[in-house]
Design a protein around this motif. Structure first.
Motif, PDB file in Angstrom:
ATOM      1  N   SER A   1      51.768   3.407 -14.209  1.00 38.76           N
ATOM      2  CA  SER A   1      51.526   2.197 -15.335  1.00 38.76           C
ATOM      3  C   SER A   1      51.080   0.785 -14.529  1.00 38.76           C
ATOM      4  O   SER A   1      51.518   0.735 -13.540  1.00 38.76           O
ATOM      5  CB  SER A   1      52.986   2.050 -15.799  1.00 38.76           C
ATOM      6  N   VAL A   2      50.195   0.257 -15.294  1.00 40.94           N
ATOM      7  CA  VAL A   2      49.942  -1.157 -14.763  1.00 40.94           C
ATOM      8  C   VAL A   2      50.932  -2.004 -14.810  1.00 40.94           C
ATOM      9  O   VAL A   2      51.216  -2.856 -13.897  1.00 40.94           O
ATOM     10  CB  VAL A   2      48.347  -1.599 -15.407  1.00 40.94           C
ATOM     11  N   GLN A   3      51.735  -1.866 -16.235  1.00 41.30           N
ATOM     12  CA  GLN A   3      52.878  -2.799 -16.104  1.00 41.30           C
ATOM     13  C   GLN A   3      53.902  -2.401 -15.078  1.00 41.30           C
ATOM     14  O   GLN A   3      54.572  -3.539 -14.501  1.00 41.30           O
ATOM     15  CB  GLN A   3      53.366  -2.578 -17.597  1.00 41.30           C
ATOM     16  N   HIS A   4      54.343  -1.307 -15.149  1.00 40.21           N
ATOM     17  CA  HIS A   4      55.393  -1.164 -14.008  1.00 40.21           C
ATOM     18  C   HIS A   4      54.818  -1.326 -12.541  1.00 40.21           C
ATOM     19  O   HIS A   4      55.604  -1.864 -11.631  1.00 40.21           O
ATOM     20  CB  HIS A   4      55.692   0.414 -14.064  1.00 40.21           C
TER      21      HIS A   4
ATOM     22  N   MET B   1      43.015   4.776 -18.376  1.00 41.07           N
ATOM     23  CA  MET B   1      44.244   4.838 -19.129  1.00 41.07           C
ATOM     24  C   MET B   1      44.150   6.028 -20.218  1.00 41.07           C
ATOM     25  O   MET B   1      42.969   6.063 -20.884  1.00 41.07           O
ATOM     26  CB  MET B   1      44.346   3.641 -19.875  1.00 41.07           C
ATOM     27  N   GLU B   2      45.163   6.983 -20.386  1.00 38.03           N
ATOM     28  CA  GLU B   2      45.176   7.915 -21.400  1.00 38.03           C
ATOM     29  C   GLU B   2      46.345   7.973 -22.253  1.00 38.03           C
ATOM     30  O   GLU B   2      47.398   7.568 -21.840  1.00 38.03           O
ATOM     31  CB  GLU B   2      45.053   9.324 -20.637  1.00 38.03           C
ATOM     32  N   ARG B   3      46.286   8.072 -23.519  1.00 34.32           N
ATOM     33  CA  ARG B   3      47.342   8.094 -24.507  1.00 34.32           C
ATOM     34  C   ARG B   3      48.349   8.972 -23.997  1.00 34.32           C
ATOM     35  O   ARG B   3      48.038  10.166 -24.012  1.00 34.32           O
ATOM     36  CB  ARG B   3      46.793   8.319 -25.955  1.00 34.32           C
TER      37      ARG B   3
ATOM     38  N   GLY C   1      49.934   7.365 -19.738  1.00 37.85           N
ATOM     39  CA  GLY C   1      49.924   6.234 -18.960  1.00 37.85           C
ATOM     40  C   GLY C   1      48.697   5.844 -17.932  1.00 37.85           C
ATOM     41  O   GLY C   1      47.631   6.324 -18.677  1.00 37.85           O
ATOM     42  N   THR C   2      48.751   5.318 -16.925  1.00 35.73           N
ATOM     43  CA  THR C   2      47.539   4.752 -16.100  1.00 35.73           C
ATOM     44  C   THR C   2      47.533   5.426 -14.954  1.00 35.73           C
ATOM     45  O   THR C   2      48.533   5.660 -14.250  1.00 35.73           O
ATOM     46  CB  THR C   2      47.580   3.286 -16.055  1.00 35.73           C
ATOM     47  N   ARG C   3      46.292   5.990 -14.654  1.00 39.07           N
ATOM     48  CA  ARG C   3      46.051   6.818 -13.298  1.00 39.07           C
ATOM     49  C   ARG C   3      44.919   6.314 -12.678  1.00 39.07           C
ATOM     50  O   ARG C   3      44.093   5.678 -13.098  1.00 39.07           O
ATOM     51  CB  ARG C   3      45.959   8.239 -13.579  1.00 39.07           C
ATOM     52  N   LEU C   4      44.933   6.346 -11.273  1.00 41.69           N
ATOM     53  CA  LEU C   4      43.634   5.938 -10.564  1.00 41.69           C
ATOM     54  C   LEU C   4      42.453   7.108 -10.872  1.00 41.69           C
ATOM     55  O   LEU C   4      43.058   8.345 -11.099  1.00 41.69           O
ATOM     56  CB  LEU C   4      43.945   6.053  -9.085  1.00 41.69           C
ATOM     57  N   THR C   5      41.209   6.455 -10.841  1.00 41.67           N
ATOM     58  CA  THR C   5      40.299   7.541 -11.169  1.00 41.67           C
ATOM     59  C   THR C   5      40.078   8.059  -9.512  1.00 41.67           C
ATOM     60  O   THR C   5      40.610   7.434  -8.605  1.00 41.67           O
ATOM     61  CB  THR C   5      39.088   6.634 -11.144  1.00 41.67           C
ATOM     62  N   PRO C   6      39.172   8.843  -9.594  1.00 42.63           N
ATOM     63  CA  PRO C   6      38.924   9.639  -8.114  1.00 42.63           C
ATOM     64  C   PRO C   6      38.357   8.712  -7.166  1.00 42.63           C
ATOM     65  O   PRO C   6      38.771   8.592  -6.008  1.00 42.63           O
ATOM     66  CB  PRO C   6      37.944  10.710  -8.583  1.00 42.63           C
ATOM     67  N   PHE C   7      37.559   7.817  -7.698  1.00 47.20           N
ATOM     68  CA  PHE C   7      37.282   6.521  -6.913  1.00 47.20           C
ATOM     69  C   PHE C   7      38.183   5.842  -6.397  1.00 47.20           C
ATOM     70  O   PHE C   7      38.261   5.333  -4.921  1.00 47.20           O
ATOM     71  CB  PHE C   7      36.190   5.807  -7.519  1.00 47.20           C
ATOM     72  N   GLY C   8      39.283   5.375  -7.273  1.00 44.14           N
ATOM     73  CA  GLY C   8      40.392   4.604  -6.871  1.00 44.14           C
ATOM     74  C   GLY C   8      41.146   5.278  -5.958  1.00 44.14           C
ATOM     75  O   GLY C   8      41.859   4.593  -5.119  1.00 44.14           O
ATOM     76  N   GLU C   9      41.393   6.598  -6.134  1.00 39.49           N
ATOM     77  CA  GLU C   9      42.266   7.466  -5.246  1.00 39.49           C
ATOM     78  C   GLU C   9      41.756   7.293  -3.895  1.00 39.49           C
ATOM     79  O   GLU C   9      42.476   7.056  -2.953  1.00 39.49           O
ATOM     80  CB  GLU C   9      42.489   8.756  -5.779  1.00 39.49           C
ATOM     81  N   LYS C  10      40.462   7.643  -3.728  1.00 37.65           N
ATOM     82  CA  LYS C  10      39.682   7.578  -2.504  1.00 37.65           C
ATOM     83  C   LYS C  10      39.423   6.317  -1.650  1.00 37.65           C
ATOM     84  O   LYS C  10      39.653   6.171  -0.640  1.00 37.65           O
ATOM     85  CB  LYS C  10      38.345   8.084  -2.788  1.00 37.65           C
ATOM     86  N   LEU C  11      39.561   5.076  -2.694  1.00 39.27           N
ATOM     87  CA  LEU C  11      39.602   3.772  -1.870  1.00 39.27           C
ATOM     88  C   LEU C  11      40.853   3.617  -1.307  1.00 39.27           C
ATOM     89  O   LEU C  11      40.842   2.971  -0.304  1.00 39.27           O
ATOM     90  CB  LEU C  11      39.183   2.834  -3.103  1.00 39.27           C
ATOM     91  N   LEU C  12      41.966   3.960  -2.064  1.00 37.70           N
ATOM     92  CA  LEU C  12      43.457   3.643  -1.540  1.00 37.70           C
ATOM     93  C   LEU C  12      43.497   4.276  -0.339  1.00 37.70           C
ATOM     94  O   LEU C  12      44.113   3.848   0.707  1.00 37.70           O
ATOM     95  CB  LEU C  12      44.434   4.082  -2.757  1.00 37.70           C
ATOM     96  N   TRP C  13      43.420   5.677  -0.349  1.00 39.44           N
ATOM     97  CA  TRP C  13      43.565   6.572   0.923  1.00 39.44           C
ATOM     98  C   TRP C  13      42.682   6.212   1.986  1.00 39.44           C
ATOM     99  O   TRP C  13      43.215   6.290   3.203  1.00 39.44           O
ATOM    100  CB  TRP C  13      43.429   7.874   0.492  1.00 39.44           C
ATOM    101  N   ALA C  14      41.574   5.780   1.894  1.00 37.35           N
ATOM    102  CA  ALA C  14      40.633   5.517   2.733  1.00 37.35           C
ATOM    103  C   ALA C  14      41.026   4.128   3.446  1.00 37.35           C
ATOM    104  O   ALA C  14      41.147   3.894   4.714  1.00 37.35           O
ATOM    105  CB  ALA C  14      39.129   4.991   2.317  1.00 37.35           C
ATOM    106  N   GLU C  15      41.785   3.237   2.744  1.00 37.50           N
ATOM    107  CA  GLU C  15      42.188   1.999   3.221  1.00 37.50           C
ATOM    108  C   GLU C  15      43.414   2.194   4.265  1.00 37.50           C
ATOM    109  O   GLU C  15      43.757   1.774   5.338  1.00 37.50           O
ATOM    110  CB  GLU C  15      42.517   1.003   2.395  1.00 37.50           C
TER     111      GLU C  15
END
Length: 368
Positions: A36-39, A69-71, A74-88
């Protein structure tokens, strides 16, 4: 005392990039953990509006969506977002020890030029999370003896001590170690019972680090030979590499059958980050590294981490100050916060033969 810090940036051309990088990756990590973005915003102490605005700005700069965001989900990272996080996290785990060592080297040069009165203890040691915390604790106060820590393999660390390149050398051995093991044969060249003592540092758990949920059902080193397993190893000369090779020898397992045996990383955190990013699905390392990346851990051995020191160095005020820090409640609390660690004997000074009953004096090889 002049201090040096190195950082890296993901994208050039903007001011305050380091702070922006940290906020982005903290937000991605929080969203990944909370769904969740809020949490996630609450977890890192920012408003929903601030985090959402930051995500929109970065998505525009990268030209890729970072979250979806999916009804009902909640909110999930996209595959690109996941890769960016783990790459960092993978880059940080790989570069941080090297940058810290370089910063320590430059700080030492500044200290020489400025003629600072603070004495420095040079520590060459196998990578360890508690040792990093000890360094930060000791170096926090100006005017007190400082720890200059450089991470390298256990064998290289002990060789540095013998050659006079450091004041203390950190290495680790399994509690089940015995004569004629690979560790015994490797360390006996550099251990000097007549001229060296050992400081009990910490106990820790070593084992296999695997993906969250252990989808491949890996139970031990024999499973590393399965075709679907992609392994990440520690570098040659490290104590962890010696441990793995010993376990393979004991189990009569051919290392050539392990896909990724020659895929090496230089720290426990880098091994864990590689697995978290999908670059491998199994590796060998400490429990605390697995926990740092929310991965599963399969314990293999308990081990002792020691600091070797020359006997004549134990009378210096700097060394006595180090022992006091090791025995402090603050450091004990820091170690207690690391999964798989314990510090029951921390700061005790013992002989090599008392600490390592399996060790036997042998004619020393000529040091090159």
């Amino acid at each position: 005392m002049a201090t040096v810090e190195f950082n890296y940036s993901w994208l050039p051309g903007q001011t305050r990039r380091k702070q922006q990088d940290e906020l982005l990756f903290n937000a991605l990590r929080a969203i990944h953990n909370t769904g969740s973005v809020q949490h996630g915003a609450r977890e890192i102490g920012l408003s929903y509006r601030h985090v959402w605005g930051m995500l929109i700005k970065w998505q525009a700069m990268l030209n890729e969506p970072l979250v979806t965001m999916e009804r009902g989900r909640g909110t999930r990272l996209t595959p690109f977002g996941e890769k960016l996080l783990w790459a960092e996290q993978r880059v940080n785990a790989r570069l941080a020890p090297q940058l810290e060592s370089l910063a320590a080297e430059l700080e030492r040069e500044f200290q020489t030029v400025l003629n600072s009165g603070a004495e420095t203890l040079r520590v060459h040691a196998s990578h360890d999370l508690a040792l990093s915390q000890l360094r930060d604790l000791v170096n926090r106060d100006d005017g007190s003896p400082r720890l200059d820590v450089s991470f390298m393999g256990s064998q290289e660390s002990l060789a540095s001590l013998v050659r006079g390149h450091c004041d203390l050398a950190g290495f680790h051995v399994s509690e089940q170690e015995s004569k004629a093991t690979l560790a015994h044969l490797a360390y006996r060249r550099w251990l000097r019972p007549r001229t060296q003592l050992l400081v009990h540092f910490v106990g820790r758990q070593q084992g296999l680090i695997v993906a969250r949920g252990n989808p491949l059902k890996i139970r031990g080193v024999k499973d590393l030979t399965r075709s679907r397993v992609r392994f990440v190893n520690r570098q040659g000369g490290s104590g962890t590499r010696l441990l793995l090779d010993q376990l393979l020898w004991d189990g009569e397992i051919d290392k050539a059958r392990i896909n990724g045996y020659d895929n090496e990383e230089f720290t426990h955190l880098a091994v864990a980050a590689t697995i978290a990013s999908g670059g491998a699905n199994a590796g060998i390392g400490i429990k605390a590294a697995a926990s740092r990346y929310n991965l599963d851990f399969i314990p293999l051995v308990n081990e002792r981490y020691f600091l070797a020191v020359r006997k004549e160095s134990t009378h210096s005020p700097a060394f006595k100050s180090l022992l006091a820090a090791l025995k402090s409640g603050e450091f004990a609390a820091a170690v207690a916060g690391l999964p798989g660690y314990e510090a029951a004997k921390c700061g005790e000074l013992v002989s090599i033969k008392d600490a390592l009953p399996w060790y036997a004096s042998t004619p020393q090889e000529k040091v090159k």
